[in-house]
Write an enzyme that holds these catalytic residues in place. Structure first.
Site, PDB file in Angstrom:
ATOM      1  N   ASP A 138       0.999  -1.036  -0.470  1.00  0.00           N
ATOM      2  CA  ASP A 138       0.373  -0.309  -0.660  1.00  0.00           C
ATOM      3  C   ASP A 138       0.729   1.428  -0.142  1.00  0.00           C
ATOM      4  OD1 ASP A 138      -1.968   1.562   0.872  1.00  0.00           O
ATOM      5  OD2 ASP A 138      -3.232   0.704   1.384  1.00  0.00           O
ATOM      6  N   ASN A 183     -13.398  -3.601   3.507  1.00  0.00           N
ATOM      7  CA  ASN A 183     -13.957  -2.579   3.048  1.00  0.00           C
ATOM      8  C   ASN A 183     -14.566  -2.484   2.112  1.00  0.00           C
ATOM      9  OD1 ASN A 183     -12.788  -0.741   6.069  1.00  0.00           O
ATOM     10  ND2 ASN A 183     -11.827  -0.278   4.310  1.00  0.00           N
ATOM     11  N   GLN A 223     -14.579   2.716   2.082  1.00  0.00           N
ATOM     12  CA  GLN A 223     -13.495   1.807   0.839  1.00  0.00           C
ATOM     13  C   GLN A 223     -13.692   2.988   0.023  1.00  0.00           C
ATOM     14  OE1 GLN A 223     -16.242  -0.621  -1.217  1.00  0.00           O
ATOM     15  NE2 GLN A 223     -14.568  -1.068  -2.348  1.00  0.00           N
ATOM     16  N   HIS A 238     -10.546  -5.480  -2.696  1.00  0.00           N
ATOM     17  CA  HIS A 238      -8.803  -5.712  -2.344  1.00  0.00           C
ATOM     18  C   HIS A 238      -8.752  -5.894  -0.470  1.00  0.00           C
ATOM     19  CE1 HIS A 238      -9.901  -1.168  -2.001  1.00  0.00           C
ATOM     20  NE2 HIS A 238      -9.128  -1.439  -0.636  1.00  0.00           N
ATOM     21  N   HIS A 255      -7.047  -5.755   2.669  1.00  0.00           N
ATOM     22  CA  HIS A 255      -6.125  -5.180   3.398  1.00  0.00           C
ATOM     23  C   HIS A 255      -5.438  -6.108   4.159  1.00  0.00           C
ATOM     24  CE1 HIS A 255      -6.819  -0.717   2.691  1.00  0.00           C
ATOM     25  NE2 HIS A 255      -7.614  -1.455   2.335  1.00  0.00           N
TER      26      HIS A 255
HETATM   27  P1  5GP Z   1     -10.079   1.191   0.649  1.00  0.00           P
HETATM   28  O1  5GP Z   1     -10.173   2.483   1.875  1.00  0.00           O
HETATM   29  O2  5GP Z   1     -10.982   1.391  -0.349  1.00  0.00           O
HETATM   30  O3  5GP Z   1      -9.645   0.399   1.717  1.00  0.00           O
HETATM   31  O4  5GP Z   1      -8.575   1.331   0.712  1.00  0.00           O
HETATM   32  C1  5GP Z   1      -7.846   2.291  -0.310  1.00  0.00           C
HETATM   33  C2  5GP Z   1      -5.869   1.408  -0.196  1.00  0.00           C
HETATM   34  O5  5GP Z   1      -5.497   1.917  -1.530  1.00  0.00           O
HETATM   35  C3  5GP Z   1      -6.153   2.963   1.158  1.00  0.00           C
HETATM   36  O6  5GP Z   1      -4.906   1.775   1.587  1.00  0.00           O
HETATM   37  C4  5GP Z   1      -4.746   3.442  -0.096  1.00  0.00           C
HETATM   38  O7  5GP Z   1      -3.400   3.803   1.065  1.00  0.00           O
HETATM   39  C5  5GP Z   1      -4.430   2.229  -1.154  1.00  0.00           C
HETATM   40  N1  5GP Z   1      -3.714   2.759  -2.554  1.00  0.00           N
HETATM   41  C6  5GP Z   1      -4.470   3.863  -3.166  1.00  0.00           C
HETATM   42  N2  5GP Z   1      -4.304   4.965  -4.379  1.00  0.00           N
HETATM   43  C7  5GP Z   1      -3.072   3.806  -4.296  1.00  0.00           C
HETATM   44  C8  5GP Z   1      -1.814   3.612  -5.340  1.00  0.00           C
HETATM   45  O8  5GP Z   1      -1.962   3.969  -6.521  1.00  0.00           O
HETATM   46  N3  5GP Z   1      -0.738   1.984  -5.153  1.00  0.00           N
HETATM   47  C9  5GP Z   1      -1.227   1.679  -3.982  1.00  0.00           C
HETATM   48  N4  5GP Z   1       0.063   1.262  -4.104  1.00  0.00           N
HETATM   49  N5  5GP Z   1      -1.733   2.092  -3.105  1.00  0.00           N
HETATM   50  C10 5GP Z   1      -3.122   2.329  -3.273  1.00  0.00           C
END
Ligand code: 5GP
Ligand code: ZN
Length: 136
Positions: A32, A88, A95, A101, A103
């Site tokens: 991440d 999420n 999310q 995805h 984590h």
């Molecule tokens: P969510 O909030 O949707 O469960 O998690 C999205 C996650 O994706 C966040 O932890 C954020 O830091 C990560 N993320 C967002 N854009 C990118 C990216 O371009 N590359 C990587 N490696 N992680 C990303």
């Protein structure tokens, strides 16, 4: 199917570079970019599904199997003290990227993070009403 404007489709399929921990025909596991803790990883299916509800069952099975395997790997290699598995679905649940995805968040005794919730105090009647709404 891939979705043209989806950043995780692009990352999962290698169109955008990422720090990859694992890849096979169906998945990529990456670090991440905004980690909650050292080694925070994301399991991305290569096929687009917005969330858990839309994820095909066989992909879900394989994704959670990978979560188990990579959790052990992170524990062994990073020597973390604990590990959170977070997934999420929907804006209300936090999310921000609408491509399913998982984590994997290695945790360390003094990492200063808090991943949790404020516990409620439902009555037995409230719990029964909820149970009935879900089950009956
Ligand atoms: P969510 O909030 O949707 O469960 O998690 C999205 C996650 O994706 C966040 O932890 C954020 O830091 C990560 N993320 C967002 N854009 C990118 C990216 O371009 N590359 C990587 N490696 N992680 C990303
Ligand atoms: Zn996608």
């Amino acid at each position: 199917m891939r979705k043209d404007d989806c950043i995780f489709c692009k990352i999962a399929n290698g169109e955008i570079p990422s720090k990859t921990l694992y890849e096979d025909d169906s998945f990529r596991i990456i670090l991440d970019l905004g980690p909650a803790a050292r080694g925070h990883a994301l399991i991305l299916p290569k096929e687009h599904a917005e969330n858990l509800y839309e994820l095909p069952e066989d992909t879900a099975t394989a994704a959670f199997m990978l979560a188990k395997k990579m959790a052990s790997r992170l524990k062994d290699r990073l020597r973390c003290d604990g590990l959170n598995v977070v997934q999420n679905n929907g804006e209300a649940a936090g999310q921000t990227v609408f491509h399913f995805h998982i984590h994997l968040i290695p945790r360390y005794q003094k990492d200063g993070q808090h991943i949790g919730w404020k516990p409620g105090k439902p009555s037995s009647e409230e719990l029964e009403e909820i149970r009935a709404q879900i089950v009956d």
